[in-house]
Design a protein around this motif. Structure first.
Motif, PDB file in Angstrom:
ATOM      1  N   LEU A  34       0.375   3.008 -11.887  1.00 56.81           N
ATOM      2  CA  LEU A  34       0.430   1.728 -11.181  1.00 56.81           C
ATOM      3  C   LEU A  34       0.790   1.928  -9.711  1.00 56.81           C
ATOM      4  O   LEU A  34       0.182   1.327  -8.813  1.00 56.81           O
ATOM      5  N   SER A  35       1.762   2.778  -9.450  1.00 56.20           N
ATOM      6  CA  SER A  35       2.200   3.015  -8.072  1.00 56.20           C
ATOM      7  C   SER A  35       1.116   3.707  -7.263  1.00 56.20           C
ATOM      8  O   SER A  35       0.936   3.403  -6.071  1.00 56.20           O
ATOM      9  N   PHE A  36       0.396   4.632  -7.883  1.00 57.76           N
ATOM     10  CA  PHE A  36      -0.694   5.303  -7.175  1.00 57.76           C
ATOM     11  C   PHE A  36      -1.840   4.352  -6.871  1.00 57.76           C
ATOM     12  O   PHE A  36      -2.503   4.462  -5.830  1.00 57.76           O
ATOM     13  N   ALA A  37      -2.111   3.405  -7.759  1.00 54.21           N
ATOM     14  CA  ALA A  37      -3.153   2.420  -7.476  1.00 54.21           C
ATOM     15  C   ALA A  37      -2.811   1.653  -6.201  1.00 54.21           C
ATOM     16  O   ALA A  37      -3.675   1.409  -5.343  1.00 54.21           O
ATOM     17  N   ASP A  38      -1.536   1.297  -6.041  1.00 46.01           N
ATOM     18  CA  ASP A  38      -1.102   0.550  -4.855  1.00 46.01           C
ATOM     19  C   ASP A  38      -1.053   1.451  -3.629  1.00 46.01           C
ATOM     20  O   ASP A  38      -1.407   1.025  -2.521  1.00 46.01           O
ATOM     21  N   ARG A  39      -0.609   2.681  -3.796  1.00 47.48           N
ATOM     22  CA  ARG A  39      -0.604   3.649  -2.699  1.00 47.48           C
ATOM     23  C   ARG A  39      -1.986   3.821  -2.105  1.00 47.48           C
ATOM     24  O   ARG A  39      -2.189   3.750  -0.884  1.00 47.48           O
ATOM     25  N   PRO A  88       4.415  -0.738 -23.925  1.00 45.68           N
ATOM     26  CA  PRO A  88       5.149   0.409 -24.471  1.00 45.68           C
ATOM     27  C   PRO A  88       4.442   1.084 -25.641  1.00 45.68           C
ATOM     28  O   PRO A  88       4.750   2.239 -25.950  1.00 45.68           O
ATOM     29  N   ALA A  89       3.478   0.397 -26.243  1.00 42.01           N
ATOM     30  CA  ALA A  89       2.841   0.930 -27.445  1.00 42.01           C
ATOM     31  C   ALA A  89       1.482   1.566 -27.196  1.00 42.01           C
ATOM     32  O   ALA A  89       0.900   2.151 -28.115  1.00 42.01           O
ATOM     33  N   ALA A  90       0.952   1.476 -25.952  1.00 39.66           N
ATOM     34  CA  ALA A  90      -0.391   2.005 -25.722  1.00 39.66           C
ATOM     35  C   ALA A  90      -0.608   2.251 -24.232  1.00 39.66           C
ATOM     36  O   ALA A  90      -0.099   1.511 -23.383  1.00 39.66           O
ATOM     37  N   ALA A  91      -1.391   3.286 -23.948  1.00 41.50           N
ATOM     38  CA  ALA A  91      -1.730   3.601 -22.561  1.00 41.50           C
ATOM     39  C   ALA A  91      -2.740   2.599 -22.027  1.00 41.50           C
ATOM     40  O   ALA A  91      -3.686   2.205 -22.729  1.00 41.50           O
ATOM     41  N   LEU A  92      -2.550   2.181 -20.790  1.00 43.10           N
ATOM     42  CA  LEU A  92      -3.531   1.324 -20.130  1.00 43.10           C
ATOM     43  C   LEU A  92      -4.754   2.158 -19.744  1.00 43.10           C
ATOM     44  O   LEU A  92      -4.627   3.327 -19.372  1.00 43.10           O
ATOM     45  N   PRO A  93      -5.963   1.574 -19.823  1.00 36.03           N
ATOM     46  CA  PRO A  93      -7.157   2.315 -19.394  1.00 36.03           C
ATOM     47  C   PRO A  93      -7.123   2.558 -17.889  1.00 36.03           C
ATOM     48  O   PRO A  93      -6.819   1.648 -17.113  1.00 36.03           O
ATOM     49  N   LYS A  94      -7.417   3.787 -17.490  1.00 32.91           N
ATOM     50  CA  LYS A  94      -7.370   4.171 -16.075  1.00 32.91           C
ATOM     51  C   LYS A  94      -8.791   4.345 -15.534  1.00 32.91           C
ATOM     52  O   LYS A  94      -9.693   4.697 -16.292  1.00 32.91           O
ATOM     53  N   PRO A  95      -8.999   4.147 -14.212  1.00 36.94           N
ATOM     54  CA  PRO A  95      -7.989   3.806 -13.220  1.00 36.94           C
ATOM     55  C   PRO A  95      -7.608   2.332 -13.268  1.00 36.94           C
ATOM     56  O   PRO A  95      -8.386   1.475 -13.662  1.00 36.94           O
ATOM     57  N   LEU A  96      -6.376   2.071 -12.834  1.00 34.68           N
ATOM     58  CA  LEU A  96      -5.848   0.717 -12.798  1.00 34.68           C
ATOM     59  C   LEU A  96      -6.139   0.060 -11.459  1.00 34.68           C
ATOM     60  O   LEU A  96      -6.256   0.732 -10.438  1.00 34.68           O
ATOM     61  N   ALA A  97      -6.228  -1.247 -11.462  1.00 37.65           N
ATOM     62  CA  ALA A  97      -6.427  -1.992 -10.216  1.00 37.65           C
ATOM     63  C   ALA A  97      -5.113  -2.105  -9.473  1.00 37.65           C
ATOM     64  O   ALA A  97      -4.043  -2.221 -10.076  1.00 37.65           O
ATOM     65  N   PRO A  98      -5.162  -2.087  -8.155  1.00 43.49           N
ATOM     66  CA  PRO A  98      -3.927  -2.312  -7.385  1.00 43.49           C
ATOM     67  C   PRO A  98      -3.454  -3.753  -7.525  1.00 43.49           C
ATOM     68  O   PRO A  98      -4.243  -4.664  -7.790  1.00 43.49           O
ATOM     69  N   ALA A 132     -11.230   4.340  -5.423  1.00 45.93           N
ATOM     70  CA  ALA A 132     -11.299   5.709  -5.905  1.00 45.93           C
ATOM     71  C   ALA A 132      -9.918   6.351  -5.822  1.00 45.93           C
ATOM     72  O   ALA A 132      -9.156   6.091  -4.898  1.00 45.93           O
ATOM     73  N   PRO A 133      -9.567   7.205  -6.808  1.00 43.51           N
ATOM     74  CA  PRO A 133      -8.260   7.867  -6.769  1.00 43.51           C
ATOM     75  C   PRO A 133      -8.216   8.945  -5.698  1.00 43.51           C
ATOM     76  O   PRO A 133      -9.249   9.406  -5.208  1.00 43.51           O
ATOM     77  N   ASP A 134      -7.004   9.324  -5.336  1.00 46.27           N
ATOM     78  CA  ASP A 134      -6.779  10.423  -4.399  1.00 46.27           C
ATOM     79  C   ASP A 134      -6.134  11.555  -5.181  1.00 46.27           C
ATOM     80  O   ASP A 134      -4.998  11.434  -5.626  1.00 46.27           O
ATOM     81  N   THR A 135      -6.842  12.653  -5.354  1.00 43.59           N
ATOM     82  CA  THR A 135      -6.327  13.765  -6.157  1.00 43.59           C
ATOM     83  C   THR A 135      -6.203  15.039  -5.346  1.00 43.59           C
ATOM     84  O   THR A 135      -6.171  16.130  -5.894  1.00 43.59           O
ATOM     85  N   ARG A 177      -1.923  10.213 -11.767  1.00 40.41           N
ATOM     86  CA  ARG A 177      -2.145   9.663 -10.434  1.00 40.41           C
ATOM     87  C   ARG A 177      -3.289   8.645 -10.463  1.00 40.41           C
ATOM     88  O   ARG A 177      -4.151   8.641  -9.598  1.00 40.41           O
ATOM     89  N   ASN A 178      -3.246   7.789 -11.497  1.00 39.05           N
ATOM     90  CA  ASN A 178      -4.246   6.736 -11.697  1.00 39.05           C
ATOM     91  C   ASN A 178      -5.627   7.319 -11.933  1.00 39.05           C
ATOM     92  O   ASN A 178      -6.630   6.817 -11.421  1.00 39.05           O
ATOM     93  N   THR A 179      -5.675   8.355 -12.730  1.00 42.98           N
ATOM     94  CA  THR A 179      -6.925   8.985 -13.129  1.00 42.98           C
ATOM     95  C   THR A 179      -7.093   8.864 -14.645  1.00 42.98           C
ATOM     96  O   THR A 179      -6.131   8.574 -15.367  1.00 42.98           O
ATOM     97  N   ALA A 180      -8.303   9.130 -15.111  1.00 40.34           N
ATOM     98  CA  ALA A 180      -8.585   8.957 -16.532  1.00 40.34           C
ATOM     99  C   ALA A 180      -7.697   9.824 -17.406  1.00 40.34           C
ATOM    100  O   ALA A 180      -7.318   9.432 -18.513  1.00 40.34           O
ATOM    101  N   ALA A 181      -7.347  11.018 -16.925  1.00 42.36           N
ATOM    102  CA  ALA A 181      -6.525  11.935 -17.705  1.00 42.36           C
ATOM    103  C   ALA A 181      -5.283  12.335 -16.923  1.00 42.36           C
ATOM    104  O   ALA A 181      -5.292  12.390 -15.693  1.00 42.36           O
TER     105      ALA A 181
END
Length: 598
Positions: free
Chosen positions: A336-341, A373-383, A401-404, A529-533
């Motif tokens: 979540l924080s990386f999406a906003d970053r 708490p019970a499941a991972a959110l699908p990535k990437p997430l929206a800011p 797009a993510p920054d890796t 870092r807001n990536t699929a894996a």
């Protein structure tokens, strides 16, 4: 002993131990100091990735220098022994706690883009140039900020001048250090591109091959450069001979005959060097479980992203949940924080960074609302939308797009007997930077401008495109934690965008999970870092997170953190890596409180 060296010893005799400086070069073969990942004692502490550098910093403290003096001396030594990670051809961020004023202050020593650099600098024929081509080029070289950072820190808060602070590293470069496996492997990994530049292969590939483990590596050119920098100050770098040679090297890289690599020329000029400034910035600050966490503001995204993630995680009982649940919450807060970053953070002198809102409790509440708490959110997430109006889970904007990007950087931490503390991250970007050594000067030029996004990644709202004089977004996160107004922890790490998750992990492992600092640093790491894996080290446990829907990619190592902790009984503890990069080096001034007061 030469006349110059005799004069140097006389100059420093009242300040530094003679054993460090007085012996003539070649009098004895250098011996690597012992490595220890943790040390506890009195009188001050230093932690870095390298035992030579750490020892130099501790010797400065023992001789009466303060944490700032020790930090600059240690950093200069890392320019000798860790030349592929840091040096005067790069930049960094310096975070300082002043015990007298009880304030945290920061210096922005980030590299800047040349005035001739526009938003399409890394685009040719409508397409972004290959990243590897951009790295090994003059085009990637930003105006270095490290010399200005050292001079500014010493002028404001140190007790040594630049000449005396650089003298131990000058001696180290002249006498040499024992090559370890990390240095040999990093040289070997870069050998193909190092051979393409005449000055680089001459320095780092003696006889055409990487130096052997156990051999002694000497850098007389860097020793002479440090001598000139110390005697004449940073004017020789930003307005004088060193600067002119730097500019000529970036504009016309010393490409070896027959090389087919497309080495693009740089845009940097003497005007760019003369215009450089290492300003003080107001640090980021968040309150986390009653502690005050300070770090670096834009152009670094480290402070804002670590701070936002901490604000999200504060809503969950990390100290009592299972290890799997802790790692799950950690990954979701990081994403979540990386999406906003990625959407909002860049050089605040060029883009409107909503820093106050990104670090607000209201915005953190909206972002934490999305965590399941019970499941991972699908990535990437929206800011999210940090607009000051917060309710429920809040609105989101378009996914970018993510920054890796990764980089090879170094971090050091120091503390002195007066209670001053430094957390300092410095870099030349990739391992080996641009790959280009300034001929006759002994240091590599950075490739920091590849930290810009080459093309718009945020649908017309990219805050990190190149611009004249702009500082590329960084992930460096040198951090100092205060408890009741006094230092508790100082931590930081190299690792590109993984710096943020490494610092976050060390903080939460120590503050929430109760691990000793050395164990918090050594723990196996993940980086979401807001990536699929999730990127994770081999030893990181996966099964529990996979059951929650997370997937993984593997990487050998993430980061190489160092830290200092001020203990309740008056002792200070330095901590470093136990194995990453061959293990770090932690030292204290003395194991005895009586000896530390002398």
């Amino acid at each position: 002993m030469t006349l110059r060296k005799a004069a140097l010893v006389a100059l420093l005799a009242p300040v530094l131990p003679l054993g460090l400086l007085a012996a003539p070069a070649g009098a004895a073969r250098p011996v690597e100091p012992p490595r220890a990942p943790v040390a506890t004692g009195y009188g001050g502490a230093v932690s870095s990735v390298d035992p030579y550098a750490t020892r130099i910093g501790v010797d400065v403290l023992r001789a009466g220098g303060n944490a700032v003096d020790a930090a600059v001396a240690t950093a200069a030594a890392l320019g000798v022994t860790e030349p592929y990670s840091a040096g005067i051809g790069g930049g960094g961020f310096f975070v300082y706690y002043d015990a007298r004023t009880k304030r945290v202050l920061t210096i922005d020593g980030r590299e800047t883009a040349p005035l001739a650099m526009g938003p399409n600098a890394f685009v040719e024929n409508g397409t972004a140039i290959p990243f590897a081509d951009a790295v090994s080029s003059g085009l990637s070289v930003g105006v270095p900020g490290t010399p200005a950072t050292w001079e500014e820190a010493l002028r404001r808060w140190g007790t040594l001048d630049l000449r005396r602070a650089l003298a131990p590293a000058e001696r180290l470069a002249e006498r040499g250090f024992v090559v370890d496996e990390t240095f040999r492997q990093q040289t070997a990994d870069n050998a193909a591109r190092f051979r393409d530049f005449t000055s680089t292969r001459e320095l780092f590939l003696p006889g055409g091959q990487p130096p052997a483990v156990g051999s002694v590596f000497v850098n007389e050119d860097l020793a002479e450069t440090y001598d000139q920098l110390g005697r004449r100050g940073t004017d020789i770098f930003y307005r004088g001979a060193i600067g002119r040679e730097l500019v000529a090297t970036a504009q016309q890289p010393p490409v070896a005959p027959g090389v087919t690599r497309n080495v693009r020329r740089g845009l940097i000029t003497m005007d760019d060097l003369r215009d450089y400034d290492a300003p003080l910035r107001r640090p980021t600050q968040v309150s986390y479980r009653g502690l005050d966490v300070y770090s670096m503001a834009p152009p670094s995204s480290g402070g804002s992203t670590v701070g936002e993630a901490l604000n999200i995680l504060e809503r969950f009982p990390l100290s009592t949940v299972s290890e799997t649940q802790y790692q799950h919450l950690f990954a979701e807060a990081s994403a979540l924080s990386f999406a906003d970053r990625n959407r909002y953070v860049g050089d605040a002198e060029y883009v409107d960074v909503p820093l106050r809102q990104l670090l607000s409790d209201g915005f953190a509440g909206e972002r934490a609302c999305r965590v399941d708490p019970a499941a991972a959110l699908p990535k990437p997430l929206a800011p999210g939308v940090p607009d000051g109006s917060y309710a429920g889970c809040g609105a989101t904007s378009a996914v970018g797009a993510p920054d890796t990007k990764g980089m090879s950087t170094t971090h050091l931490t120091t503390a002195d007997k007066w209670g001053n503390v430094v957390s300092y991250t410095l870099t030349i970007e990739q391992t080996g930077g641009s790959g280009i050594v300034v001929p006759g000067r002994g240091f590599l030029l950075n490739n920091e401008l590849t930290d810009f996004n080459f093309t718009d990644t945020q649908g017309g709202n990219d805050p990190n495109l190149p611009a004249p004089g702009k500082r590329p977004r960084s992930s460096m996160a040198p951090t100092i934690v205060l408890q009741d107004g006094k230092p508790l922890l100082a931590v930081g790490s190299p690792g590109g965008a993984t710096i943020i998750t490494t610092v976050l992990a060390v903080l939460t492992n120590r503050l929430d999970r109760g691990q000793p600092l050395v164990d918090a640093i050594a723990a196996p790491r993940q980086s979401q870092r807001n990536t699929a894996a999730i990127q994770a080290e081999p030893a990181f446990p996966r099964a529990g997170l996979q059951a929650l829907g997370h997937s993984f990619t593997s990487t050998a190592e993430i980061g190489a953190a160092t830290g200092v902790e001020l203990l309740p009984d008056g002792r200070v503890q330095a901590a470093a890596e136990t194995s990453r990069r061959g293990g770090g080096s932690a030292m204290v001034v003395s194991s005895s409180p009586v000896a530390a007061r002398r």
